[in-house]
Scaffold this active site. Structure first.
Site, mmCIF file in Angstrom:
data_model
loop_
_atom_site.group_PDB
_atom_site.id
_atom_site.type_symbol
_atom_site.label_atom_id
_atom_site.label_comp_id
_atom_site.label_asym_id
_atom_site.label_seq_id
_atom_site.Cartn_x
_atom_site.Cartn_y
_atom_site.Cartn_z
ATOM 1 N N SER A 328 0.831 -1.215 0.000
ATOM 2 C CA SER A 328 0.000 0.000 0.000
ATOM 3 C C SER A 328 0.864 1.262 0.000
ATOM 4 C CB SER A 328 -0.910 0.004 1.232
ATOM 5 O OG SER A 328 -0.159 0.345 2.373
ATOM 6 N N CYS A 329 0.208 2.408 -0.187
ATOM 7 C CA CYS A 329 0.929 3.688 -0.222
ATOM 8 C C CYS A 329 1.226 4.227 1.174
ATOM 9 C CB CYS A 329 0.092 4.731 -0.945
ATOM 10 S SG CYS A 329 -0.134 4.340 -2.649
ATOM 11 N N ASP A 330 0.708 3.560 2.202
ATOM 12 C CA ASP A 330 0.814 4.089 3.551
ATOM 13 C C ASP A 330 2.182 3.773 4.160
ATOM 14 O OD1 ASP A 330 0.413 4.509 6.376
ATOM 15 O OD2 ASP A 330 -1.718 4.542 5.901
#
Ligand SMILES: Cc1ncc(COP(=O)(O)O)c(C=O)c1O
Length: 377
Positions: A328-330
């Site tokens: 994910s981008c997190d």
């Protein structure tokens, strides 16, 4: 991947490798070895007299996993209507179900009572009031606070009360028309310290006697879950832990006391192997970063609470220390800050053993990544 990694059972490993070779299923997915679940179940509760085992469904609520557990005659510990519905679908009767979550939603309580469940934990006056209204006459057991030292996933802060308060709660429950039947505790999950159970049993005995002095004759002691599994290191085995628990139980409690055990991780953890893919590599400052398609949000949530996994790649590349991150981008999506892994190529498979518990049950579709499929082998 020709040698069997140290932390994985050989039969499980052979089945995993065979599945990957024969299947065109796209990773990531979780393979669950049915035989390993059966083997682990056969080890639990064996050394403790008068014990009944209730599988903590939250560890892995996959319906086929629950079916195996049900076929072997275990009971189930649940906390929600979702877990109850899975058991209803496979025909588990209410007398095999308990709920040890001390604070229950109204909806769950109503559905559980309608289904016929009669065993409920509690640790507050408010919960007694709720149960007196929605589950009148239910058999209830109080949650005691006990030491969680040496547990990698402590569970003592959110729930539980000290002895005096627990005794008062049992009296309050009786006065409200409930049936106080016992005591429960949880030493913390992934507990590698048998002393926690011994200490907890001592505490429970004090409470037991206090209740008796109030005219309440208890009959059940629920020693919770907590049995550990191998992640990156060896752990105390179940027979050793149970022998120690049984010894103190025999010293403190009479033979007719019913012992409940609620294992989750130990039933399913070792049986699971995540199969994923290396999707990226980067050098950032002086750190090597490895990106894979299973991360904090879609399966490896426990990594942020301190559970350390083993990563297996087929590569013969140089061994390096990696920061391992999910897809994910997190920036929260980092599952290991110092994993030693032989350098793989982007596109290689990566296997993560000991992933059968608290993985898929925690997973979300954050950022649009699907929850990996569970496949029984
Ligand atoms: C009430 C209760 N029982 C049993 C378990 C299972 O514990 P474990 O997976 O450590 O065996 C848990 C875990 O959170 C729990 O909260």
């Amino acid at each position: 991947m020709e040698i069997v990694p140290e932390m994985v059972d050989k039969n499980t490993w052979d089945k995993v490798i065979n599945y990957i070779a024969m299947s065109d299923e796209q990773p990531p997915y979780l393979l669950m070895d049915k035989e390993m679940i059966r083997e682990k179940i056969s080890q639990i509760g064996r050394t403790i007299r008068n014990a009944k085992v209730f599988y903590a469904v939250k560890a892995n609520p996959d319906i086929e996993v629950c079916r195996i557990v049900a076929e072997l005659g275990l009971g189930f510990e649940i906390a929600s209507e979702g877990e109850l519905r899975i058991l209803a679908q496979i025909g588990v009767s209410a007398d095999r179900i308990i709920t040890s979550n001390p604070i229950k939603t109204f909806r769950f309580l109503e559905e559980a009572v309608r289904y016929g469940v009669t065993y409920f934990a509690f640790d507050s006056n408010a919960e007694v009031d709720k149960m007196a209204r929605y589950a009148p006459g239910a058999s209830v057991y109080v949650r005691l606070t006990v030491p969680n030292e040496g547990s990698e996933w402590p569970l003592s802060k959110k729930f539980g009360v000290e002895i005096e308060e627990a005794a008062a709660l049992l009296v309050y429950a009786r006065d409200k028309g409930l049936n106080p039947v016992g005591i429960t505790f949880h030493v913390g999950s992934q507990c590698n310290n048998p002393y926690n159970w011994q200490h907890a049993v001592d505490k429970a005995k004090e409470l037991w006697d206090m209740a008796e002095a109030e005219g309440i004759k208890l009959k059940m002691l629920d020693i919770g879950g907590g049995y550990p599994i191998k992640y990156t290191k060896n752990v105390v085995d179940i027979a050793t832990i149970e022998t120690k628990i049984d010894k103190v139980l025999r010293q403190k409690f009479s033979d007719d006391v019913q012992i409940f055990i609620e294992p989750g991780r130990a039933v399913v953890g070792d049986a699971g192997v995540f199969v994923g893919t290396v999707i990226g590599k980067a050098r950032r400052g002086d750190e090597n970063w490895l990106y894979i398609d299973v991360g904090v949000f879609n399966g490896l949530m426990e990594s942020i609470g301190g559970i350390k996994y083993t990563y297996i790649v087929g590569s013969r590349g140089e061994e390096k220390t990696w920061t391992v991150a999910g897809p994910s981008c997190d920036s929260f999506d980092v599952i290991d800050k110092e994993a030693t892994i032989a350098e793989p190529e982007v596109g290689n498979r990566i296997l993560i053993p000991s992933a059968g518990a608290y993985t898929i049950s925690y997973a979300s579709e954050f950022n649009g990544f699907s929850i990996p499929k569970t496949i029984l082998i």
